[in-house]
Design a protein around this motif. Structure first.
Motif, PDB file in Angstrom:
ATOM      1  N   GLY A  45      41.868  43.530  29.161  1.00 13.11           N
ATOM      2  CA  GLY A  45      40.877  44.579  29.348  1.00 13.11           C
ATOM      3  C   GLY A  45      40.700  44.962  30.802  1.00 13.11           C
ATOM      4  O   GLY A  45      41.302  44.382  31.699  1.00 13.11           O
ATOM      5  N   PRO A  46      39.854  45.961  31.070  1.00 15.62           N
ATOM      6  CA  PRO A  46      39.717  46.499  32.416  1.00 15.62           C
ATOM      7  C   PRO A  46      39.134  45.529  33.447  1.00 15.62           C
ATOM      8  O   PRO A  46      39.347  45.698  34.631  1.00 15.62           O
ATOM      9  N   GLY A  47      38.425  44.520  33.039  1.00 20.05           N
ATOM     10  CA  GLY A  47      37.849  43.578  33.990  1.00 20.05           C
ATOM     11  C   GLY A  47      38.714  42.360  34.228  1.00 20.05           C
ATOM     12  O   GLY A  47      38.225  41.327  34.659  1.00 20.05           O
ATOM     13  N   TRP A  48      40.014  42.464  34.012  1.00 17.83           N
ATOM     14  CA  TRP A  48      40.903  41.298  34.085  1.00 17.83           C
ATOM     15  C   TRP A  48      40.997  40.709  35.490  1.00 17.83           C
ATOM     16  O   TRP A  48      41.203  39.508  35.643  1.00 17.83           O
ATOM     17  N   ALA A  49      40.795  41.497  36.541  1.00 12.19           N
ATOM     18  CA  ALA A  49      40.973  41.010  37.906  1.00 12.19           C
ATOM     19  C   ALA A  49      39.695  40.413  38.498  1.00 12.19           C
ATOM     20  O   ALA A  49      39.756  39.702  39.501  1.00 12.19           O
ATOM     21  N   GLU A  52      35.185  35.717  36.383  1.00  8.52           N
ATOM     22  CA  GLU A  52      34.044  35.652  35.465  1.00  8.52           C
ATOM     23  C   GLU A  52      33.059  34.607  35.950  1.00  8.52           C
ATOM     24  O   GLU A  52      33.435  33.543  36.417  1.00  8.52           O
ATOM     25  N   SER A  53      31.779  34.911  35.820  1.00  9.20           N
ATOM     26  CA  SER A  53      30.761  33.926  36.144  1.00  9.20           C
ATOM     27  C   SER A  53      30.285  33.318  34.833  1.00  9.20           C
ATOM     28  O   SER A  53      29.645  33.969  34.028  1.00  9.20           O
ATOM     29  N   ASP A  54      30.636  32.102  34.618  1.00  6.42           N
ATOM     30  CA  ASP A  54      30.309  31.411  33.376  1.00  6.42           C
ATOM     31  C   ASP A  54      29.444  30.205  33.729  1.00  6.42           C
ATOM     32  O   ASP A  54      29.797  29.412  34.591  1.00  6.42           O
TER      33      ASP A  54
END
Length: 67
Positions: A45-49, A52-54
């Motif tokens: 998807g578009p946020g692949w780069a 992520e804040s998990d």
């Protein structure tokens, strides 16, 4: 030196992303198989780069104590 990898290409489905040659879909020159390698934007998807804040990600904190 490797080519700069585009983060958001206009038409990622038209190119094989398997090596630095970036061949068109019908001219695979690297011999990496009969199928093209998809761009990460097609897979994730578009946020692949963006990282992520998990809240369950413990890699940024101290390692757990040994038992």
């Amino acid at each position: 030196m490797a080519k700069k990898f585009p983060l958001h290409p206009a038409h990622p489905e038209r190119i094989c992303w398997g090596c630095d040659k970036y061949c068109s879909v019908d001219e695979l020159r690297c011999g990496n198989g009969s199928d093209r390698t998809q761009h990460p934007i097609e897979l994730f998807g578009p946020g692949w780069a963006e990282p992520e804040s998990d809240s369950n990600d413990f890699t940024a904190t101290t390692p757990p104590a040994a038992p």
